[in-house]
Write a protein that holds these residues in place. Structure first.
Motif, PDB file in Angstrom:
ATOM      1  N   GLU A   1      -4.581  -6.714  32.147  1.00 31.21           N
ATOM      2  CA  GLU A   1      -4.515  -8.082  31.134  1.00 31.21           C
ATOM      3  C   GLU A   1      -5.555  -7.935  29.862  1.00 31.21           C
ATOM      4  O   GLU A   1      -6.609  -8.989  29.893  1.00 31.21           O
ATOM      5  CB  GLU A   1      -4.711  -9.238  31.934  1.00 31.21           C
ATOM      6  CG  GLU A   1      -3.712  -9.580  32.955  1.00 31.21           C
ATOM      7  CD  GLU A   1      -3.686 -11.038  33.655  1.00 31.21           C
ATOM      8  OE1 GLU A   1      -4.436 -11.639  33.320  1.00 31.21           O
ATOM      9  OE2 GLU A   1      -2.719 -11.441  34.263  1.00 31.21           O
ATOM     10  N   GLU A   2      -5.490  -6.931  29.274  1.00 30.92           N
ATOM     11  CA  GLU A   2      -6.310  -6.627  28.208  1.00 30.92           C
ATOM     12  C   GLU A   2      -5.501  -6.919  26.853  1.00 30.92           C
ATOM     13  O   GLU A   2      -4.384  -6.844  26.737  1.00 30.92           O
ATOM     14  CB  GLU A   2      -6.483  -5.006  28.142  1.00 30.92           C
ATOM     15  CG  GLU A   2      -7.684  -4.897  26.765  1.00 30.92           C
ATOM     16  CD  GLU A   2      -8.873  -5.170  27.016  1.00 30.92           C
ATOM     17  OE1 GLU A   2      -9.683  -5.194  26.185  1.00 30.92           O
ATOM     18  OE2 GLU A   2      -9.437  -5.382  28.232  1.00 30.92           O
ATOM     19  N   ALA A   3      -6.069  -7.817  26.023  1.00 35.06           N
ATOM     20  CA  ALA A   3      -5.460  -8.186  24.786  1.00 35.06           C
ATOM     21  C   ALA A   3      -5.304  -7.265  23.743  1.00 35.06           C
ATOM     22  O   ALA A   3      -6.365  -6.293  23.520  1.00 35.06           O
ATOM     23  CB  ALA A   3      -6.299  -9.177  24.225  1.00 35.06           C
TER      24      ALA A   3
ATOM     25  N   PRO B   1      -0.340  -7.165  27.983  1.00 34.40           N
ATOM     26  CA  PRO B   1       0.494  -6.491  28.954  1.00 34.40           C
ATOM     27  C   PRO B   1      -0.347  -6.715  30.530  1.00 34.40           C
ATOM     28  O   PRO B   1      -1.701  -6.872  30.604  1.00 34.40           O
ATOM     29  CB  PRO B   1       0.589  -5.059  28.799  1.00 34.40           C
ATOM     30  CG  PRO B   1      -0.554  -4.886  27.638  1.00 34.40           C
ATOM     31  CD  PRO B   1      -0.739  -6.091  27.130  1.00 34.40           C
ATOM     32  N   ASP B   2       0.302  -6.683  31.760  1.00 35.58           N
ATOM     33  CA  ASP B   2      -0.276  -6.830  32.926  1.00 35.58           C
ATOM     34  C   ASP B   2      -1.004  -5.581  33.237  1.00 35.58           C
ATOM     35  O   ASP B   2      -2.159  -5.934  33.681  1.00 35.58           O
ATOM     36  CB  ASP B   2       0.804  -7.076  33.787  1.00 35.58           C
ATOM     37  CG  ASP B   2       1.821  -8.287  33.959  1.00 35.58           C
ATOM     38  OD1 ASP B   2       0.955  -9.189  33.694  1.00 35.58           O
ATOM     39  OD2 ASP B   2       2.856  -8.301  33.664  1.00 35.58           O
ATOM     40  N   VAL B   3      -0.754  -4.367  32.998  1.00 39.95           N
ATOM     41  CA  VAL B   3      -1.317  -3.136  32.705  1.00 39.95           C
ATOM     42  C   VAL B   3      -1.171  -2.636  31.541  1.00 39.95           C
ATOM     43  O   VAL B   3      -0.188  -2.432  31.177  1.00 39.95           O
ATOM     44  CB  VAL B   3      -1.076  -2.297  33.955  1.00 39.95           C
ATOM     45  CG1 VAL B   3      -1.721  -1.054  34.281  1.00 39.95           C
ATOM     46  CG2 VAL B   3      -1.105  -3.153  35.489  1.00 39.95           C
ATOM     47  N   SER B   4      -2.236  -1.633  31.027  1.00 42.60           N
ATOM     48  CA  SER B   4      -2.045  -1.021  29.811  1.00 42.60           C
ATOM     49  C   SER B   4      -2.817   0.334  29.878  1.00 42.60           C
ATOM     50  O   SER B   4      -3.963   0.275  30.738  1.00 42.60           O
ATOM     51  CB  SER B   4      -2.333  -1.635  28.740  1.00 42.60           C
ATOM     52  OG  SER B   4      -3.575  -2.507  28.611  1.00 42.60           O
ATOM     53  N   VAL B   5      -2.459   1.298  29.256  1.00 43.04           N
ATOM     54  CA  VAL B   5      -3.462   2.400  28.939  1.00 43.04           C
ATOM     55  C   VAL B   5      -3.392   2.420  27.447  1.00 43.04           C
ATOM     56  O   VAL B   5      -2.600   2.469  26.775  1.00 43.04           O
ATOM     57  CB  VAL B   5      -2.794   3.781  29.653  1.00 43.04           C
ATOM     58  CG1 VAL B   5      -3.705   4.871  29.175  1.00 43.04           C
ATOM     59  CG2 VAL B   5      -2.452   3.546  30.766  1.00 43.04           C
ATOM     60  N   SER B   6      -4.925   2.385  27.190  1.00 42.06           N
ATOM     61  CA  SER B   6      -5.037   2.459  25.480  1.00 42.06           C
ATOM     62  C   SER B   6      -5.011   3.989  24.944  1.00 42.06           C
ATOM     63  O   SER B   6      -5.239   4.690  25.837  1.00 42.06           O
ATOM     64  CB  SER B   6      -6.429   1.710  25.459  1.00 42.06           C
ATOM     65  OG  SER B   6      -7.628   2.448  25.971  1.00 42.06           O
ATOM     66  N   TRP B   7      -4.964   3.949  23.889  1.00 44.93           N
ATOM     67  CA  TRP B   7      -4.945   5.276  23.120  1.00 44.93           C
ATOM     68  C   TRP B   7      -6.298   5.828  23.081  1.00 44.93           C
ATOM     69  O   TRP B   7      -7.193   4.996  22.968  1.00 44.93           O
ATOM     70  CB  TRP B   7      -4.499   5.168  21.549  1.00 44.93           C
ATOM     71  CG  TRP B   7      -2.911   4.955  21.317  1.00 44.93           C
ATOM     72  CD1 TRP B   7      -2.399   3.760  21.569  1.00 44.93           C
ATOM     73  CD2 TRP B   7      -1.919   5.925  21.585  1.00 44.93           C
ATOM     74  NE1 TRP B   7      -1.323   3.757  21.160  1.00 44.93           N
ATOM     75  CE2 TRP B   7      -0.672   5.098  21.534  1.00 44.93           C
ATOM     76  CE3 TRP B   7      -1.960   7.129  21.864  1.00 44.93           C
ATOM     77  CZ2 TRP B   7       0.460   5.662  21.307  1.00 44.93           C
ATOM     78  CZ3 TRP B   7      -0.572   8.007  21.779  1.00 44.93           C
ATOM     79  CH2 TRP B   7       0.450   7.243  21.614  1.00 44.93           C
ATOM     80  N   PRO B   8      -6.446   7.280  23.287  1.00 45.80           N
ATOM     81  CA  PRO B   8      -8.006   7.702  23.523  1.00 45.80           C
ATOM     82  C   PRO B   8      -8.782   7.075  22.300  1.00 45.80           C
ATOM     83  O   PRO B   8     -10.022   6.797  22.297  1.00 45.80           O
ATOM     84  CB  PRO B   8      -7.731   8.990  23.337  1.00 45.80           C
ATOM     85  CG  PRO B   8      -6.475   9.363  24.117  1.00 45.80           C
ATOM     86  CD  PRO B   8      -5.713   8.280  23.385  1.00 45.80           C
TER      87      PRO B   8
END
Length: 161
Positions: free
Chosen positions: A64-66, A77-84
């Motif tokens: 839950e990151e904006a 999103p409920d779960v996310s992976v940010s770009w490096p």
């Protein structure tokens, strides 16, 4: 069947809202209020985060990151992976995450999930997963490919919906 009333807000108004249980997103100025997630939803998100953190840099896996896709478009999103090297502004990520995962729940409509998928892709996401716990399936979307309905990872199997 309940109809949701439309509440239109500026980005400034959105960012000054008080925190409430659940999740708040802004889509082209329209406030989207989602009810608090049920326990099974949290279990699935937690298991998925653990799996992703086992194969990726743990510091890029979020729950839950904006993300500010652009002015007036804020998704969580409920779960996310940010770009490096994902940029931040005023303490929030700019643009789509590398991977966005939405876990379908009672607060989502099919139209909203499809719209979110399109927006994530439009703003630079590499991949979007929409998990459907009831049917234990998921849809994987990429910029030039939608993989359709696939069996969901076993993380949904032990959760009663």
């Amino acid at each position: 069947m309940s109809m949701r009333s439309r509440i239109m807000l500026s980005e400034e108004e959105f960012l000054s809202l008080r925190t409430i249980p659940g999740k708040r997103e802004l889509l082209d100025g329209e406030l989207i209020d989602l009810p608090p997630a049920k326990h099974y939803h949290g279990i699935i998100a937690k298991k998925l985060m653990s799996l992703l953190a086992a194969v990726l840099d743990e510091s890029s896996v979020w729950r839950e990151e904006a993300y500010c896709l652009r002015e007036g478009r804020w998704l969580i999103p409920d779960v996310s992976v940010s770009w490096p090297d994902q940029p931040t502004e005023r303490g929030w990520y700019k643009g789509s995450p590398m991977l966005a995962v939405e876990i379908a729940s009672r607060g989502n409509t099919a139209e909203e999930l499809e719209s979110k998928t399109a927006l994530y892709l439009e703003h630079g996401a590499a991949e979007i997963w929409v998990l459907y716990p009831r049917t234990q399936t998921m849809v994987v979307s990429r910029k030039d490919d939608i993989s359709g309905l696939l069996p969901a990872p076993s993380i949904t199997a032990s959760c009663s919906v």
